[in-house]
Structure formats: C-alpha cells, structure tokens
Design an enzyme around this catalytic site. Structure first.
Site, mmCIF file in Angstrom:
data_model
loop_
_atom_site.group_PDB
_atom_site.id
_atom_site.type_symbol
_atom_site.label_atom_id
_atom_site.label_comp_id
_atom_site.label_asym_id
_atom_site.label_seq_id
_atom_site.Cartn_x
_atom_site.Cartn_y
_atom_site.Cartn_z
ATOM 1 N N TRP A 317 -44.678 -26.228 -0.557
ATOM 2 C CA TRP A 317 -43.224 -26.218 -0.744
ATOM 3 C C TRP A 317 -42.529 -25.492 0.415
ATOM 4 O O TRP A 317 -41.458 -25.895 0.848
ATOM 5 C CB TRP A 317 -42.868 -25.530 -2.060
ATOM 6 N N HIS A 318 -43.149 -24.446 0.920
ATOM 7 C CA HIS A 318 -42.510 -23.659 1.977
ATOM 8 C C HIS A 318 -42.521 -24.359 3.326
ATOM 9 O O HIS A 318 -41.703 -24.022 4.193
ATOM 10 C CB HIS A 318 -43.176 -22.282 2.097
ATOM 11 N N GLY A 319 -43.408 -25.290 3.540
ATOM 12 C CA GLY A 319 -43.385 -25.978 4.821
ATOM 13 C C GLY A 319 -44.593 -26.858 5.045
ATOM 14 O O GLY A 319 -45.623 -26.718 4.379
ATOM 15 N N PHE A 459 -36.693 -24.025 4.837
ATOM 16 C CA PHE A 459 -37.595 -24.454 3.771
ATOM 17 C C PHE A 459 -36.905 -25.404 2.797
ATOM 18 O O PHE A 459 -37.528 -25.925 1.919
ATOM 19 C CB PHE A 459 -38.136 -23.242 3.001
#
Length: 459
Positions: A317-319, A459
């Site tokens: 999810w963050h990258g 993000f």
C-alpha cells in the site's frame, strides 16, 4: 496546494471559511464539496485526468452503493471493489509489476510507470470501506450525491488521510453543530500541526537529505545513526503534523475526524507501535482484511498467515518498490516473534523493551526510506562500522552542532512529557501567545521558501 503553503493559509482557507459560514446549514455540504474539488483541481492542474479519475470514483461508488442497499449482491460489491482497486493497481503498481516480470523473463524493454494521482490510496480505501459496510448492513447508503462526494473528497483529509470510514461521520454529514469552542480548538490543533511540519519536520529532514546527498559510503557510523534518527523524526512530525492539521480543519467545520497518532515512539513493542502509528490505516486493515481472513480464530498458523498477508499488503500500500515489500516482511517477522512469546519478555523487562524499540524503529524506517537495496546494504554496514572509513571522521560533530538542538527537541516532543507539563501550567493568554508565535514563525519560514511537500503525498 498543501496546508503548509502561503496560497492555502492566506487565500484558500479564509475564502473557504467565509463562504462556509455564510452558507445556510442545508448548503454547507455542497460548499465543502465544491471547495474540496477546487482544492484538488489546484493540486492536479497539470494532470487534469487525475481530477476525472476522482470524479469517476465518486460517481461509480455512489451508484454501486445505492444498488447495494437495494440488492445485497456479492457481484455488485465485487464490481465496485474491482473498479476501485483496479484503478489503484494500474496507477500505482502496473509499471513495477511489468518491469519485474520483464526482468524475470529476460526482456530488455522498460515500461513507464503512470504518474500517481494525488491521494488515490486514501480515497480508494475510503470508497472501498463504504461499499463493504453497506454490504454488511453496517451503514445505510448515502442518497444525496453531494453528501457522498463530501465524504470522499473532503479536502482536510483527501490528500493524506486520516482514512475516515463512513460509519464514523455519516451522522455529521446529515447534521452537525459548529461551536465556537470546537472552532477555536480546531485552530489550535491546526497551528500546532503546522508548527510540527514547518518548524520541525522540514528542518530535521534537512539532516537526512544531507546524509543522502553525501553518499552512504562516505559517512561515519555516528552520522549514520544520526541520519536514521533524523529520518524517523521527520516521518513522524511530517505525518503527525498533517494529521493534526486535518483534524483541526475538521473541527473548525464541525467534524470529529479520528485520531491518527498516540505517541507511537513511546511503544514498548512493535505490535503496540502499530496500534499507535497511523491508527486509521491499521484499523482499515484489521476491519477489512485481518478479521475477514479469520483473525486469530483459526489457530496459530492461520494467525501467522493472516498477519503475513496484512503486513505484505501494508508494505505494498505504501509504494511499488522492493524496499516496501522488504519493510512489510520485516514488520511481519518482528510482530510474529512478539506473538510467539517475545512480548512476554518485553512486558517483564521495560528497560530491554525500550532499547529494543530504539533500535527497531529507526531500522524499520531505514527499510522504508531507502528504495535502492544496494544503497540500503551500504547503510546497514555503516551502522555497524563496516564498509571502510568515512571521508571525514568528525562529520558527526559538525552536524551535531547544527542539528543537535532540533534532534533533542524532537525526541522530547515524541514523549507525553511536554504535553503533560503544558496541560498543568497553561493559561488562556499563554495559549494564544504560544500559538501566535508558532504561526508567525511558520509564516516567516514559508515566505522565505523553506518548505517541503508532505512525505505521505506520494503514497
């Protein structure tokens, strides 16, 4: 446009508040929606297709939500979720996945990654939770499009959260009271968040940027530890500052947005840390991934499986990058060890638990922040004194002189102590003076052009 910008502070926010409070109550959601779309339009002016994506998301999820209320259909829910996460996948992960597959197959071509629309991870998660909650019959569908549009696109939390579930604010969307006490409390939180961002996160972040600019192979071990301390403090004050500003803005117009941080750096285990850090993201994964998978009800190995899925997805999810996957696996491994029995030891040995977290928190943020795995390996060697000698052996003394006060102040502000002392001695006039000094100091820095974008925007 960001909250810590002259355009927002001196033009957008005063114009919005004036229009909002001059509007009759029944039109305030419409006012907030239109200003939110204007806020987003300003941010994506050079990529108008990103505005179209947001509007399509609003229309799609509004329509599917209405249909789900009438017909509780898994096919309808799947349609909405496939659309939401399909768009997110394309813009955030398609280039990474195609390039990784091409490399594995020995193809020489390179696929371009589409430009990431601002805030897409946040508004996608909000839309998905809305559809799931309607399917579960937790909340009714919103019948007024502008109310739904306000929920998804509300500018205080559109760009970088907190992630607000519809069930938390749907009553406020129908009817809310804006009181003077809420408004003044909101102003105070907004100014404190602005100070954390401009006066602390930006300035401490300069040390981390300097370390990155020097090159990891050229720094000493003490400077390497100072660097990841600076990185850890920058991440915290940057995101906490944004969340405080969002919560403050919400209170100024009658919304109680959820708290996103509770002194996470005071945690005595990584499990506790992630109950205190980015609370709304953790809540989302618990409610919509971990518990539906079975949580801890299916025995030890299924619990570990569920944890692995959650933490891999949290990293993803963050990258789109191998370092985010590595970060997710690292957090899973640590939390799994704590569940296996380490947490009992940590509870019995407070001093050991503090040292444990003082090492693990910055190491986890190092995995998070350094995308090049070769550079990450060099930095890890520097932390333990391997990889050769630094170019300047006394480099840490130079930067300790420049940033020592900020680092010590940042560490203190990570504890409840300053807030406990302030609550004991504060007076109304002193509060006004302190907030005025913070605001004027921030404006001075902003007029001098000393500001950086919020880290979580990417993000």
């Amino acid at each position: 446009m960001v909250f810590s910008s002259i355009d927002f502070l001196l033009y957008f926010l005063p114009a919005f508040l004036a229009a909002y409070y001059l509007c009759p109550n029944r039109y305030r959601n419409l006012c907030l929606f239109l200003f939110s779309i204007g806020f987003y339009t300003y941010g994506v002016w050079n990529s108008p297709e990103h505005l179209v994506l947001l509007l399509l998301s609003l229309l799609m999820n509004y329509a599917v939500g209405r249909l789900l209320e009438r017909h509780r259909s898994k096919a309808l829910l799947a349609l909405g979720l496939v659309y939401d996460f399909g768009v997110l996948f394309y813009y955030k992960y398609s280039g990474f996945v195609l390039n990784a597959a091409g490399k594995a197959l020995g193809l020489g071509c390179q696929f371009a990654q589409p430009a990431l629309p601002i805030g897409i991870s946040f508004y996608t998660f909000q839309a998905a939770s809305y559809l799931i909650d309607i399917y579960r019959r937790t909340v009714p569908a919103e019948h007024r499009f502008f109310n739904f549009g306000t929920y998804i696109s509300m500018f205080p939390q559109l760009i970088a959260g907190p992630i607000v579930r519809y069930q938390d604010i749907y009553r406020s969307l129908q009817k809310r009271r804006s009181t003077i006490s809420m408004f003044t409390e909101g102003i105070g939180k907004f100014i404190l968040g602005l100070g954390l961002k401009v006066l602390l996160a930006n300035r401490i972040g300069n040390l981390w940027q300097t370390v990155c600019g020097i090159g990891f192979e050229s720094i000493s071990t003490p400077l390497a530890w100072m660097g990841i301390l600076a990185c850890s403090l920058q991440l915290y004050f940057d995101f906490w500052g944004y969340s405080l500003m969002a919560i403050g803005l919400g209170q100024m117009i009658g919304f109680r947005l959820p708290v996103n941080f509770r002194h996470p750096y005071q945690a005595c285990s990584m499990t506790e840390f992630w109950r205190r850090w980015h609370i709304t993201l953790g809540t989302w994964f618990r409610e919509y991934v971990y518990i539906p998978l079975g949580g801890n009800r299916g025995g030890k190995w299924k619990t570990y499986r569920n944890l692995l899925i959650v933490w891999v997805l949290t990293g993803v999810w963050h990258g789109a990058g191998w370092n985010f996957l590595l970060w997710g696996f690292f957090l899973f491994a640590v939390i799994a060890m704590e569940k296996a029995g380490l947490s009992k030891l940590l509870r019995k040995a407070p001093l050991f638990s503090r040292v444990y977290m003082l090492l693990l928190i910055p190491l986890s943020w190092l995995l998070f922040s350094v995308s090049d795995l070769k550079e990450l390996a060099i930095y890890l060697q520097r932390l333990v004194g391997l990889g050769g000698c630094a170019v300047f052996q006394g480099d840490y003394l130079k930067y300790a002189g420049q940033y020592g006060f900020l680092l010590v102040g940042g560490v203190l502000l990570c504890t409840p102590l300053p807030y406990y002392v302030w609550n004991k001695v504060k007076k109304p006039w002193a509060t006004v003076v302190v907030l005025a000094v913070i605001l004027l100091s921030c404006l001075c820095y902003l007029f001098m052009g000393m500001n950086d974008p919020f880290l979580y925007f990417r993000f």
